[in-house]
Design a protein around this motif. Sequence first.
Motif, mmCIF file in Angstrom:
data_model
loop_
_atom_site.group_PDB
_atom_site.id
_atom_site.type_symbol
_atom_site.label_atom_id
_atom_site.label_comp_id
_atom_site.label_asym_id
_atom_site.label_seq_id
_atom_site.Cartn_x
_atom_site.Cartn_y
_atom_site.Cartn_z
ATOM 1 N N GLN A 137 -51.534 -2.486 -2.370
ATOM 2 C CA GLN A 137 -51.813 -1.690 -3.576
ATOM 3 C C GLN A 137 -53.254 -1.819 -4.045
ATOM 4 N N ALA A 138 -54.073 -2.609 -3.365
ATOM 5 C CA ALA A 138 -55.475 -2.839 -3.747
ATOM 6 C C ALA A 138 -55.574 -3.372 -5.176
ATOM 7 N N LEU A 139 -54.689 -4.308 -5.529
ATOM 8 C CA LEU A 139 -54.653 -4.892 -6.868
ATOM 9 C C LEU A 139 -55.194 -6.313 -6.824
ATOM 10 N N TYR A 140 -55.991 -6.658 -7.835
ATOM 11 C CA TYR A 140 -56.543 -8.004 -7.995
ATOM 12 C C TYR A 140 -56.171 -8.491 -9.392
ATOM 13 N N THR A 141 -55.555 -9.651 -9.459
ATOM 14 C CA THR A 141 -55.086 -10.183 -10.737
ATOM 15 C C THR A 141 -55.750 -11.517 -11.023
ATOM 16 N N VAL A 142 -56.308 -11.646 -12.203
ATOM 17 C CA VAL A 142 -56.892 -12.899 -12.669
ATOM 18 C C VAL A 142 -56.065 -13.370 -13.861
ATOM 19 N N MET A 143 -55.804 -14.677 -13.927
ATOM 20 C CA MET A 143 -54.962 -15.256 -14.973
ATOM 21 C C MET A 143 -55.815 -16.122 -15.890
ATOM 22 N N LEU A 144 -55.602 -15.977 -17.180
ATOM 23 C CA LEU A 144 -56.336 -16.728 -18.195
ATOM 24 C C LEU A 144 -55.384 -17.685 -18.896
ATOM 25 N N ARG A 145 -55.736 -18.965 -18.920
ATOM 26 C CA ARG A 145 -54.953 -19.930 -19.690
ATOM 27 C C ARG A 145 -55.131 -19.644 -21.174
ATOM 28 N N VAL A 146 -54.037 -19.623 -21.910
ATOM 29 C CA VAL A 146 -54.049 -19.204 -23.310
ATOM 30 C C VAL A 146 -53.510 -20.336 -24.173
ATOM 31 N N TRP A 147 -54.177 -20.587 -25.293
ATOM 32 C CA TRP A 147 -53.705 -21.520 -26.318
ATOM 33 C C TRP A 147 -53.544 -20.751 -27.621
ATOM 34 N N THR A 217 -47.969 -47.271 -25.697
ATOM 35 C CA THR A 217 -47.211 -47.072 -24.461
ATOM 36 C C THR A 217 -45.776 -46.671 -24.763
ATOM 37 N N GLU A 218 -45.167 -47.296 -25.773
ATOM 38 C CA GLU A 218 -43.790 -46.963 -26.126
ATOM 39 C C GLU A 218 -43.686 -45.542 -26.675
ATOM 40 N N LEU A 219 -44.649 -45.149 -27.489
ATOM 41 C CA LEU A 219 -44.639 -43.773 -28.006
ATOM 42 C C LEU A 219 -44.786 -42.759 -26.880
ATOM 43 N N ALA A 220 -45.652 -43.048 -25.913
ATOM 44 C CA ALA A 220 -45.844 -42.134 -24.792
ATOM 45 C C ALA A 220 -44.577 -41.989 -23.965
ATOM 46 N N GLN A 221 -43.714 -43.019 -23.961
ATOM 47 C CA GLN A 221 -42.491 -42.967 -23.180
ATOM 48 C C GLN A 221 -41.343 -42.312 -23.931
ATOM 49 N N THR A 222 -41.352 -42.419 -25.264
ATOM 50 C CA THR A 222 -40.215 -41.916 -26.042
ATOM 51 C C THR A 222 -40.429 -40.521 -26.626
ATOM 52 N N LEU A 223 -41.645 -40.179 -26.962
ATOM 53 C CA LEU A 223 -41.882 -38.878 -27.609
ATOM 54 C C LEU A 223 -41.511 -37.692 -26.735
ATOM 55 N N PRO A 224 -41.863 -37.669 -25.439
ATOM 56 C CA PRO A 224 -41.586 -36.455 -24.664
ATOM 57 C C PRO A 224 -40.118 -36.223 -24.355
ATOM 58 N N SER A 225 -39.245 -37.203 -24.585
ATOM 59 C CA SER A 225 -37.848 -37.036 -24.199
ATOM 60 C C SER A 225 -37.187 -35.923 -25.013
ATOM 61 N N HIS A 226 -36.460 -35.090 -24.303
ATOM 62 C CA HIS A 226 -35.684 -33.997 -24.918
ATOM 63 C C HIS A 226 -36.573 -33.038 -25.709
ATOM 64 N N THR A 227 -37.780 -32.815 -25.275
ATOM 65 C CA THR A 227 -38.661 -31.850 -25.929
ATOM 66 C C THR A 227 -39.031 -30.750 -24.949
ATOM 67 N N VAL A 228 -39.424 -29.649 -25.513
ATOM 68 C CA VAL A 228 -39.817 -28.490 -24.714
ATOM 69 C C VAL A 228 -41.220 -28.092 -25.128
ATOM 70 N N ARG A 229 -42.086 -27.894 -24.163
ATOM 71 C CA ARG A 229 -43.458 -27.521 -24.478
ATOM 72 C C ARG A 229 -43.716 -26.068 -24.105
ATOM 73 N N LEU A 230 -44.736 -25.531 -24.726
ATOM 74 C CA LEU A 230 -45.096 -24.126 -24.546
ATOM 75 C C LEU A 230 -46.260 -24.010 -23.582
ATOM 76 N N ASP A 231 -46.154 -23.094 -22.659
ATOM 77 C CA ASP A 231 -47.214 -22.816 -21.695
ATOM 78 C C ASP A 231 -47.440 -21.309 -21.678
ATOM 79 N N ALA A 232 -48.677 -20.880 -21.834
ATOM 80 C CA ALA A 232 -48.958 -19.451 -21.957
ATOM 81 C C ALA A 232 -50.162 -19.079 -21.113
ATOM 82 N N TRP A 233 -50.122 -17.876 -20.581
ATOM 83 C CA TRP A 233 -51.263 -17.328 -19.862
ATOM 84 C C TRP A 233 -51.234 -15.805 -19.984
#
Length: 493
Positions: A137-147, A217-233
Amino acid sequence: MTAPAPQRRTYGGWSRPRSEGMFGLAWEATVLGFVFVVAAMVTAVLISFTAALVVAGSEALVWAPLAFRANGRTGYERAVVMAQWLRTWSRKENLYRSGIFSRHGSAKLPGLLAISQLYEGIDANGYRFGIVHMPKQALYTVMLRVWPAGAENVDQPVVDQWVAAWGQFVASVGGANDIVAITPVISTIPETGHRLAHEVDELTRPDAPELAAAMMTELAQTLPSHTVRLDAWCAITFRATTPERRRQPAEQAVEIGRRLPGITVALGQAGVRTRPMTADEVTATVRRAFDPAAEADLETAVATTDGHGIGWDEAGPISYLERTGRLEHDGAVSTTWEMDAAPSGTVDERVLQWLLAPTPELSRKRVALVLRPHAAADAAGIVDDDYKNALVATQSGKGVVSAHATLRVGATEQAREEQARGHGVTRFGVLITVTSPVGADLPRIDALTQDLSVQARLRVRRAHYYQAAAFAGSLGVGVLLPEMATLPRVMAA
């Protein structure tokens, strides 16, 4: 005496383009119906009335699937899609196995992405960016990381300004005849904790108190549990307009690199901070979509080394099975839904908020808003044709059809006025992909997805018989379903 609160802006007035004929039918069905009537009359005059009845019956069998629709699709559309699926199923083309012990020798991308290629360029600001090339299709796609900035603590006038800036961005991009699609993608994925752990390691000083280091170290191990993060582009798809750019991706990369800084600035005015995604980031995004279990390994590799070392030929799944309503891949099951109808009436800028927000029950959810701007040279003719077709509908329908057509006349007339003032004309659609582990409660997941769509005032339907194509389309890597459809346009009139 307090000042009144500012009134929330509302948006709407969209309409589905359609060439109107007599009695609410499409123009193509109307013309074909008149041709068949004339043919039956000529047969009755020249041959016999019995022969005319036979001809009329045969013509009705041919005309009916085009005239009558179900869920917005003609009978021919449904029949052709079903026939293509049966052929795919009989040839076992819905089954894919890859890996180093396969015939391919690697985990190549399947389906519509099989012929895609990945390149990397450098823009005018010195940022590296990946380019997904679709040679056919002669298509070129560029992706931008979005915050995204979010609007929780933002005044309403600022939000209105962001929305206006986004509309100006889409309109200005639509003015370029080589940009065929803009695809913002909002994805939610489970938080693994590797990114936070790596950041804590970098922030913790070697001479820090033992208690403080242990708490970090303990916070880094416990905070991410059962959480969902957002990723956008945000993916922007270009079409090569010269023979040199079709044959040589480097020529198109130079053109994209020249324009990327201006695109990122325009997005910044809409409240969105962006950065071009490198080829490694594009590969990782596609790989974790097909293989969710690789997410932790990818984050660890990026955090501890210079990159994950995965090439584009290794971004696909090892196991892949497409069913009529689902897609099974590498220990996961994905279901893709498509927008059947836009929100009815008027809505505000938060209409998609609940659909886009992280949902614990749907930890892996990807929502792609596919925008296909019309070129500025074609926009005037398109809105004029829509207005004429809406006027025809008011004269040919009855009852509820006439009431609906009257509203459409107002919407198309407003579109003409706005286009004359410099606004763009854009086609849009939504793809929703939900990925869950094998063995999950799929009926409950489907019900939750439909509930979120109802809250967003979207009418959605499952992408039956083309789950693999819809899955690739929701990735935002340049797979545009209307551009790659195999169905003849006259059957979808």
